[in-house]
Scaffold this motif. Structure first.
Motif, PDB file in Angstrom:
ATOM      1  N   TRP A 157      37.736  52.423  34.274  1.00 33.15           N
ATOM      2  CA  TRP A 157      36.999  51.387  33.559  1.00 33.15           C
ATOM      3  C   TRP A 157      35.741  50.934  34.276  1.00 33.15           C
ATOM      4  CZ3 TRP A 157      37.751  45.794  34.600  1.00 33.15           C
ATOM      5  CH2 TRP A 157      37.114  44.988  33.661  1.00 33.15           C
ATOM      6  N   GLY A 158      35.775  50.797  35.583  1.00 34.24           N
ATOM      7  CA  GLY A 158      34.593  50.357  36.323  1.00 34.24           C
ATOM      8  C   GLY A 158      34.546  48.859  36.555  1.00 34.24           C
ATOM      9  N   GLY A 159      35.704  48.262  36.738  1.00 31.87           N
ATOM     10  CA  GLY A 159      35.768  46.821  36.960  1.00 31.87           C
ATOM     11  C   GLY A 159      36.112  46.465  38.387  1.00 31.87           C
ATOM     12  N   LEU A 160      35.516  47.162  39.328  1.00 31.78           N
ATOM     13  CA  LEU A 160      35.836  46.914  40.742  1.00 31.78           C
ATOM     14  C   LEU A 160      34.971  45.771  41.265  1.00 31.78           C
ATOM     15  CD1 LEU A 160      37.457  47.575  43.200  1.00 31.78           C
ATOM     16  CD2 LEU A 160      35.862  49.394  43.741  1.00 31.78           C
ATOM     17  N   VAL A 161      35.396  44.569  40.952  1.00 34.74           N
ATOM     18  CA  VAL A 161      34.731  43.362  41.416  1.00 34.74           C
ATOM     19  C   VAL A 161      35.817  42.310  41.549  1.00 34.74           C
ATOM     20  CG1 VAL A 161      34.174  42.528  39.095  1.00 34.74           C
ATOM     21  CG2 VAL A 161      32.778  41.821  41.022  1.00 34.74           C
ATOM     22  N   ALA A 162      35.701  41.461  42.528  1.00 29.57           N
ATOM     23  CA  ALA A 162      36.700  40.413  42.721  1.00 29.57           C
ATOM     24  C   ALA A 162      36.163  39.085  42.209  1.00 29.57           C
ATOM     25  CB  ALA A 162      37.070  40.300  44.201  1.00 29.57           C
ATOM     26  N   ALA A 163      37.083  38.245  41.782  1.00 27.86           N
ATOM     27  CA  ALA A 163      36.728  36.916  41.303  1.00 27.86           C
ATOM     28  C   ALA A 163      37.564  35.902  42.057  1.00 27.86           C
ATOM     29  CB  ALA A 163      36.975  36.824  39.803  1.00 27.86           C
ATOM     30  N   PHE A 164      36.962  35.275  43.038  1.00 27.26           N
ATOM     31  CA  PHE A 164      37.639  34.248  43.812  1.00 27.26           C
ATOM     32  C   PHE A 164      37.163  32.898  43.291  1.00 27.26           C
ATOM     33  CE2 PHE A 164      37.207  37.908  46.701  1.00 27.26           C
ATOM     34  CZ  PHE A 164      38.561  38.186  46.862  1.00 27.26           C
ATOM     35  N   GLY A 165      38.030  32.205  42.599  1.00 31.48           N
ATOM     36  CA  GLY A 165      37.655  30.942  41.986  1.00 31.48           C
ATOM     37  C   GLY A 165      37.841  29.765  42.915  1.00 31.48           C
ATOM     38  N   PHE A 166      37.629  28.588  42.347  1.00 26.16           N
ATOM     39  CA  PHE A 166      37.843  27.357  43.093  1.00 26.16           C
ATOM     40  C   PHE A 166      38.379  26.300  42.134  1.00 26.16           C
ATOM     41  CE2 PHE A 166      33.435  27.568  41.754  1.00 26.16           C
ATOM     42  CZ  PHE A 166      33.216  26.332  41.156  1.00 26.16           C
ATOM     43  N   PRO A 167      39.162  25.368  42.670  1.00 20.09           N
ATOM     44  CA  PRO A 167      39.751  24.334  41.811  1.00 20.09           C
ATOM     45  C   PRO A 167      38.721  23.266  41.436  1.00 20.09           C
ATOM     46  CG  PRO A 167      40.394  23.988  44.082  1.00 20.09           C
ATOM     47  CD  PRO A 167      39.615  25.272  44.048  1.00 20.09           C
ATOM     48  N   THR A 168      38.967  22.641  40.305  1.00 18.80           N
ATOM     49  CA  THR A 168      38.138  21.515  39.880  1.00 18.80           C
ATOM     50  C   THR A 168      38.944  20.222  40.006  1.00 18.80           C
ATOM     51  OG1 THR A 168      38.799  21.875  37.581  1.00 18.80           O
ATOM     52  CG2 THR A 168      36.764  22.932  38.310  1.00 18.80           C
ATOM     53  N   VAL A 169      38.282  19.070  39.946  1.00 23.13           N
ATOM     54  CA  VAL A 169      38.950  17.784  40.180  1.00 23.13           C
ATOM     55  C   VAL A 169      39.991  17.464  39.119  1.00 23.13           C
ATOM     56  CG1 VAL A 169      37.070  16.772  41.515  1.00 23.13           C
ATOM     57  CG2 VAL A 169      37.087  16.506  39.033  1.00 23.13           C
ATOM     58  N   ASP A 170      39.883  18.039  37.933  1.00 28.82           N
ATOM     59  CA  ASP A 170      40.849  17.736  36.873  1.00 28.82           C
ATOM     60  C   ASP A 170      42.080  18.631  36.913  1.00 28.82           C
ATOM     61  OD1 ASP A 170      39.797  20.121  36.025  1.00 28.82           O
ATOM     62  OD2 ASP A 170      39.192  19.425  34.047  1.00 28.82           O
ATOM     63  N   GLY A 171      42.218  19.424  37.986  1.00 27.95           N
ATOM     64  CA  GLY A 171      43.382  20.301  38.115  1.00 27.95           C
ATOM     65  C   GLY A 171      43.162  21.690  37.538  1.00 27.95           C
ATOM     66  N   GLY A 172      42.041  21.905  36.914  1.00 25.87           N
ATOM     67  CA  GLY A 172      41.718  23.224  36.378  1.00 25.87           C
ATOM     68  C   GLY A 172      41.092  24.097  37.450  1.00 25.87           C
ATOM     69  N   GLY A 173      40.319  25.032  37.011  1.00 26.04           N
ATOM     70  CA  GLY A 173      39.664  25.912  37.965  1.00 26.04           C
ATOM     71  C   GLY A 173      38.520  26.663  37.331  1.00 26.04           C
ATOM     72  N   VAL A 174      37.644  27.142  38.170  1.00 25.87           N
ATOM     73  CA  VAL A 174      36.524  27.959  37.738  1.00 25.87           C
ATOM     74  C   VAL A 174      36.666  29.302  38.432  1.00 25.87           C
ATOM     75  CG1 VAL A 174      34.020  28.224  37.764  1.00 25.87           C
ATOM     76  CG2 VAL A 174      35.030  25.955  37.434  1.00 25.87           C
ATOM     77  N   ASN A 175      36.536  30.340  37.657  1.00 23.72           N
ATOM     78  CA  ASN A 175      36.713  31.678  38.203  1.00 23.72           C
ATOM     79  C   ASN A 175      35.625  32.575  37.624  1.00 23.72           C
ATOM     80  OD1 ASN A 175      37.793  33.842  39.499  1.00 23.72           O
ATOM     81  ND2 ASN A 175      39.706  33.870  38.371  1.00 23.72           N
ATOM     82  N   SER A 176      34.866  33.207  38.494  1.00 22.14           N
ATOM     83  CA  SER A 176      33.852  34.151  38.035  1.00 22.14           C
ATOM     84  C   SER A 176      33.691  35.231  39.091  1.00 22.14           C
ATOM     85  CB  SER A 176      32.517  33.441  37.796  1.00 22.14           C
ATOM     86  OG  SER A 176      32.000  32.962  39.014  1.00 22.14           O
ATOM     87  N   PRO A 177      33.260  36.424  38.668  1.00 24.84           N
ATOM     88  CA  PRO A 177      33.067  37.499  39.640  1.00 24.84           C
ATOM     89  C   PRO A 177      32.082  37.090  40.723  1.00 24.84           C
ATOM     90  CG  PRO A 177      32.922  38.334  37.403  1.00 24.84           C
ATOM     91  CD  PRO A 177      32.955  36.834  37.310  1.00 24.84           C
ATOM     92  N   ASN A 178      32.498  37.215  41.975  1.00 24.65           N
ATOM     93  CA  ASN A 178      31.605  36.827  43.058  1.00 24.65           C
ATOM     94  C   ASN A 178      31.770  37.687  44.304  1.00 24.65           C
ATOM     95  OD1 ASN A 178      34.071  35.905  43.901  1.00 24.65           O
ATOM     96  ND2 ASN A 178      33.429  33.804  44.292  1.00 24.65           N
ATOM     97  N   CYS A 179      32.331  38.888  44.132  1.00 25.43           N
ATOM     98  CA  CYS A 179      32.526  39.775  45.272  1.00 25.43           C
ATOM     99  C   CYS A 179      32.403  41.213  44.780  1.00 25.43           C
ATOM    100  CB  CYS A 179      33.895  39.526  45.899  1.00 25.43           C
ATOM    101  SG  CYS A 179      34.203  40.490  47.379  1.00 25.43           S
ATOM    102  N   ALA A 180      31.376  41.921  45.235  1.00 24.94           N
ATOM    103  CA  ALA A 180      31.117  43.288  44.764  1.00 24.94           C
ATOM    104  C   ALA A 180      31.468  44.315  45.843  1.00 24.94           C
ATOM    105  CB  ALA A 180      29.656  43.423  44.359  1.00 24.94           C
ATOM    106  N   PHE A 181      31.391  45.584  45.477  1.00 22.57           N
ATOM    107  CA  PHE A 181      31.815  46.697  46.327  1.00 22.57           C
ATOM    108  C   PHE A 181      30.662  47.684  46.499  1.00 22.57           C
ATOM    109  CE2 PHE A 181      33.220  51.153  46.038  1.00 22.57           C
ATOM    110  CZ  PHE A 181      33.950  51.274  47.199  1.00 22.57           C
ATOM    111  N   TYR A 182      30.431  48.115  47.740  1.00 22.27           N
ATOM    112  CA  TYR A 182      29.484  49.204  47.973  1.00 22.27           C
ATOM    113  C   TYR A 182      30.069  50.154  49.002  1.00 22.27           C
ATOM    114  CZ  TYR A 182      27.930  46.937  52.334  1.00 22.27           C
ATOM    115  OH  TYR A 182      27.880  46.384  53.582  1.00 22.27           O
ATOM    116  N   ASN A 183      29.536  51.364  49.038  1.00 20.56           N
ATOM    117  CA  ASN A 183      29.978  52.390  49.959  1.00 20.56           C
ATOM    118  C   ASN A 183      29.017  52.413  51.145  1.00 20.56           C
ATOM    119  OD1 ASN A 183      30.581  54.731  51.354  1.00 20.56           O
ATOM    120  ND2 ASN A 183      30.641  56.043  49.547  1.00 20.56           N
TER     121      ASN A 183
END
Length: 163
Positions: free
Chosen positions: A69-95
């Motif tokens: 598929w080509g989805g080699l990216v990591a998404a490390f989120g962070f919590p929000t004050v209301d107990g939820g969270g935000v998650n988005s791709p923020n870690c890529a891969f290179y050779n």
């Protein structure tokens, strides 16, 4: 990332232990010395992209199927004050060996492309699996198991002298 399995499958025969009685045993003992085939498809992403990439990169064996598929990216989120969270791709891969961004947005090409035919699959036939087995059988015809040939017993009367 399942790099552990790649390293396990990449092991080669290093040494042999000889018990006083019984058969010799190789080390490493926990590995597969023979040929290997991996089957991939277009639904494999993330770790399912990295595993075949490493398999090819380390030259472990043959990859059969469809480009991942080509989805080699990591998404490390962070919590929000209301107990939820935000998650988005923020870690890529290179050779680092090619100085290229690889896999993300493209995937990993198989060595042998085989379409999974839904009509045959409904009949209990898997074209990718069958091709993988056929390729494995070809490789096994030429495969020679490591032959453990015990050297002559050492002369222990010359302790401390290198032979």
């Amino acid at each position: 990332i399942n790099d552990f399995m790649i390293y396990e499958m990449s092991k080669t025969l290093d040494a042999v232990f000889t018990p006083r009685t019984g058969k010799d045993w190789p080390t490493p003992g926990a590995t597969i010395y023979g040929p290997k085939v991996m089957i991939v498809n277009q639904f494999a992403g993330s770790g399912g992209d990295m595993f075949p990439w490493l398999f090819k990169h380390k030259k472990v064996g043959l990859v059969v199927g469809k480009r991942t598929w080509g989805g080699l990216v990591a998404a490390f989120g962070f919590p929000t004050v209301d107990g939820g969270g935000v998650n988005s791709p923020n870690c890529a891969f290179y050779n680092p060996h090619s100085d290229k961004w690889e896999v993300e947005g493209y995937g990993v090409d198989p060595d042998i492309e085989v379409e999974l035919d839904p009509y045959l699959w409904r009949q209990g036939k898997d074209a990718q699996l069958e091709r993988g087995i056929a390729e494995m059988n070809k490789m096994l015809k030429n495969y020679k198991r490591p032959v453990l040939k015990r050297p002559a017993n050492p002369d222990k009367t010359k302790i401390g002298v290198r032979h």
